[in-house]
Write an enzyme that holds these catalytic residues in place. Structure first.
Site, PDB file in Angstrom:
ATOM      1  N   LYS A  68      30.688  -1.542   9.065  1.00 11.15           N
ATOM      2  CA  LYS A  68      30.526  -0.382   8.121  1.00 11.15           C
ATOM      3  C   LYS A  68      31.069  -0.606   6.884  1.00 11.15           C
ATOM      4  O   LYS A  68      31.739   0.330   6.240  1.00 11.15           O
ATOM      5  CB  LYS A  68      30.823   0.721   8.696  1.00 11.15           C
ATOM      6  CG  LYS A  68      29.724   0.643   9.835  1.00 11.15           C
ATOM      7  CD  LYS A  68      28.980   0.254  10.882  1.00 11.15           C
ATOM      8  CE  LYS A  68      28.285   1.530   9.597  1.00 11.15           C
ATOM      9  NZ  LYS A  68      26.576   0.753  10.395  1.00 11.15           N
ATOM     10  N   THR A  71      28.044  -4.213   4.679  1.00  9.28           N
ATOM     11  CA  THR A  71      27.590  -5.870   4.911  1.00  9.28           C
ATOM     12  C   THR A  71      25.727  -5.849   4.934  1.00  9.28           C
ATOM     13  O   THR A  71      25.682  -6.669   3.851  1.00  9.28           O
ATOM     14  CB  THR A  71      27.600  -5.710   6.939  1.00  9.28           C
ATOM     15  OG1 THR A  71      28.509  -5.728   7.200  1.00  9.28           O
ATOM     16  CG2 THR A  71      27.284  -7.787   6.878  1.00  9.28           C
ATOM     17  N   TRP A  73      24.212  -4.309   2.535  1.00 10.20           N
ATOM     18  CA  TRP A  73      24.267  -4.363   1.273  1.00 10.20           C
ATOM     19  C   TRP A  73      24.557  -6.008   0.370  1.00 10.20           C
ATOM     20  O   TRP A  73      23.768  -6.269  -0.299  1.00 10.20           O
ATOM     21  CB  TRP A  73      25.639  -3.501   0.203  1.00 10.20           C
ATOM     22  CG  TRP A  73      25.564  -3.170  -1.249  1.00 10.20           C
ATOM     23  CD1 TRP A  73      24.473  -3.741  -2.431  1.00 10.20           C
ATOM     24  CD2 TRP A  73      26.844  -2.373  -1.885  1.00 10.20           C
ATOM     25  NE1 TRP A  73      24.840  -2.841  -3.648  1.00 10.20           N
ATOM     26  CE2 TRP A  73      26.196  -1.919  -3.536  1.00 10.20           C
ATOM     27  CE3 TRP A  73      28.231  -1.873  -1.690  1.00 10.20           C
ATOM     28  CZ2 TRP A  73      26.972  -1.958  -4.553  1.00 10.20           C
ATOM     29  CZ3 TRP A  73      29.062  -1.777  -2.647  1.00 10.20           C
ATOM     30  CH2 TRP A  73      28.256  -1.383  -3.831  1.00 10.20           C
ATOM     31  N   HIS A 136      30.618 -10.868  11.862  1.00 10.54           N
ATOM     32  CA  HIS A 136      31.907  -9.906  11.882  1.00 10.54           C
ATOM     33  C   HIS A 136      32.906 -10.619  12.645  1.00 10.54           C
ATOM     34  O   HIS A 136      33.952 -10.273  12.831  1.00 10.54           O
ATOM     35  CB  HIS A 136      31.461  -8.907  12.149  1.00 10.54           C
ATOM     36  CG  HIS A 136      30.409  -8.513  11.848  1.00 10.54           C
ATOM     37  ND1 HIS A 136      30.188  -7.948  10.760  1.00 10.54           N
ATOM     38  CD2 HIS A 136      29.188  -7.123  12.614  1.00 10.54           C
ATOM     39  CE1 HIS A 136      29.245  -6.580  10.648  1.00 10.54           C
ATOM     40  NE2 HIS A 136      28.915  -6.812  11.589  1.00 10.54           N
ATOM     41  N   ARG A 158      35.894  -3.137   3.073  1.00  9.91           N
ATOM     42  CA  ARG A 158      35.962  -1.307   1.887  1.00  9.91           C
ATOM     43  C   ARG A 158      37.547  -0.894   2.584  1.00  9.91           C
ATOM     44  O   ARG A 158      37.323  -1.026   4.032  1.00  9.91           O
ATOM     45  CB  ARG A 158      34.724  -1.243   2.903  1.00  9.91           C
ATOM     46  CG  ARG A 158      34.102   0.821   2.404  1.00  9.91           C
ATOM     47  CD  ARG A 158      33.381   1.250   3.349  1.00  9.91           C
ATOM     48  NE  ARG A 158      32.450   1.892   2.998  1.00  9.91           N
ATOM     49  CZ  ARG A 158      31.859   2.908   2.660  1.00  9.91           C
ATOM     50  NH1 ARG A 158      31.343   1.909   3.984  1.00  9.91           N
ATOM     51  NH2 ARG A 158      31.481   3.496   2.038  1.00  9.91           N
ATOM     52  N   TYR A 227      34.239  -3.434  -2.014  1.00 10.69           N
ATOM     53  CA  TYR A 227      33.131  -2.305  -1.699  1.00 10.69           C
ATOM     54  C   TYR A 227      33.318  -1.554  -2.888  1.00 10.69           C
ATOM     55  O   TYR A 227      32.347  -1.500  -3.910  1.00 10.69           O
ATOM     56  CB  TYR A 227      32.590  -1.686  -0.375  1.00 10.69           C
ATOM     57  CG  TYR A 227      31.834  -0.112  -0.023  1.00 10.69           C
ATOM     58  CD1 TYR A 227      30.563  -0.638   0.396  1.00 10.69           C
ATOM     59  CD2 TYR A 227      32.089   0.336  -0.965  1.00 10.69           C
ATOM     60  CE1 TYR A 227      29.250  -0.075   0.967  1.00 10.69           C
ATOM     61  CE2 TYR A 227      31.293   1.650  -0.606  1.00 10.69           C
ATOM     62  CZ  TYR A 227      29.513   1.169  -0.104  1.00 10.69           C
ATOM     63  OH  TYR A 227      29.225   1.963   0.237  1.00 10.69           O
ATOM     64  N   ARG A 293      23.726   5.203   4.928  1.00 11.78           N
ATOM     65  CA  ARG A 293      23.159   6.518   5.227  1.00 11.78           C
ATOM     66  C   ARG A 293      24.430   7.312   3.484  1.00 11.78           C
ATOM     67  O   ARG A 293      23.141   7.751   2.655  1.00 11.78           O
ATOM     68  CB  ARG A 293      25.017   6.830   6.300  1.00 11.78           C
ATOM     69  CG  ARG A 293      25.217   8.551   5.933  1.00 11.78           C
ATOM     70  CD  ARG A 293      26.482   8.876   7.313  1.00 11.78           C
ATOM     71  NE  ARG A 293      27.344   8.802   6.518  1.00 11.78           N
ATOM     72  CZ  ARG A 293      28.309   8.654   5.975  1.00 11.78           C
ATOM     73  NH1 ARG A 293      28.575  10.207   6.141  1.00 11.78           N
ATOM     74  NH2 ARG A 293      29.810   8.514   5.473  1.00 11.78           N
TER      75      ARG A 293
END
Ligand code: A3P
Length: 326
Positions: A68, A71, A73, A136, A158, A227, A293
């Site tokens: 989240k 990734t 992107w 990850h 982020r 980010y 989202r």
């Protein structure tokens, strides 16, 4: 051998191992503490096989991130930079993103490449270079050959506030499907877990710090991106990224707006509108639309209480002391 599957642990062995490991829950999923890593049930087998079998090539490019943190992107940006020949907004409608989600184009080691259940029978040695993969896993747990070869690592981080809020929305989809209604108490519980490191992989601050240090000590090896920085100055970041992965933009490309085209193609708005991301599924458990989202910086202010923010701030002390600030 393809992925040396024949030598992998059997389902029975994995089940036995799970029984012997400390466990916790992460929303609807069981999570096991394996060699210092909190592994969601469906990743354990892949983690073991990845660490045992993966042989890096010098030309490999590996995207590392916590879940989240952007990734999908970064996968879309990296994929487009590396495969940009002939790219033009005139032919966006034929781009692979129309039929494949970024997670299908840049596979995650522990959840896809080395996870038998996804029946991914790839022949890794036949993938043309540069091979793009994602993980990850914390730096310290990566397979040896990733560290010793000349392969490059791109890390995206982020801020933990937005990362948590993104996690909250993503995993709640599964809670909802099991009839559980989220409330403030539940959110407090998960903030607590996140801030004390009882969350997938290793504690947030350790994950970020280790990759950040690697990028400082070994800038040829690891590129550390944020980010928030990508959102603010996408062009500068894409140039750095393209140079780092050995595909710099030519003067002609810069003049021809190629960078702007990549930014547009990989924007959340554009990816969200792709039919495949409205209805498809990458893997049985995740709908593609769950990966896109809001894609904003600062959405956390709509969710976190001052007490929660304090908990995050305390967690961030370790990063601050090491000289890292958001
Ligand atoms: P939000 O839930 O805050 O909207 P990951 O890909 O690591 O799972 O991260 C998911 C987060 O990245 C989600 O954040 C998602 O909306 C956001 N995201 C997905 N695609 C994006 C894009 N192209 N640009 C910016 N953010 C994006």
């Amino acid at each position: 051998p393809k992925n040396s599957k024949a030598q992998d642990n059997t389902e029975g062995e994995i089940k036995e191992l799970q029984k012997s490991l400390p466990n916790e829950t992460w929303f609807v999923w069981p999570m096991y503490l394996y060699q210092g890593l909190w592994c969601l049930k469906y990743t354990l087998e892949g983690v073991i096989a990845f660490r045992t079998h993966f042989q890096a090539h010098d030309s490999d490019i590996i995207l590392a991130s916590l879940p989240k943190t952007g990734t999908a992107w970064l996968k879309s940006v990296l994929y487009t930079i590396v495969n940009r020949k002939g790219l033009s907004s005139n032919n966006f409608s034929q781009h692979p993103f129309n039929s494949k989600n970024p997670h299908e184009l840049v596979l995650n080691f522990e959840m896809q490449v080395y996870n038998n259940k996804l029946e991914n029978h790839l022949n890794l040695t036949e993938i043309p270079s540069p091979r793009l993969f994602a993980s990850h896993m914390p730096y310290s747990s990566l397979p040896h050959s990733i560290k010793t070869s000349k392969c490059r690592i791109v890390y995206v981080c982020r801020n933990p506030f937005d990362t948590f809020v993104s996690i909250w929305h993503f995993y709640l989809r599964f809670e909802a499907s099991e009839g559980i209604k989220p409330d403030m108490e539940m959110m407090e519980k998960y903030v607590d877990k996140f801030c004390t490191g009882v969350s997938p992989w290793e504690p947030y601050e350790d994950h970020v710090l280790r990759y950040w240090k690697e990028s400082k000590q070994n800038p040829q090896k690891a590129l550390f991106l944020e980010y928030e920085g990508l959102k603010k100055e996408p062009k500068e970041h894409l140039k750095r990224l393209a140079e780092f992965v050995g595909c710099p933009f030519s003067e002609e490309e810069e003049k021809g707006n190629v960078i702007d085209e990549i930014i547009e193609l990989c924007s959340i708005k554009s990816l969200k509108e792709m039919e495949v991301n409205k209805s498809g599924k990458v893997v049985p458990r995740f709908e593609n639309k769950a990966f896109f989202r809001k894609g904003e910086v600062g959405d956390w202010t709509n969710y976190l209480t001052p007490t929660m923010v304090e908990q995050f701030d305390q967690m961030l002390e370790k990063l601050k002391m090491a000289g890292f600030c958001f």
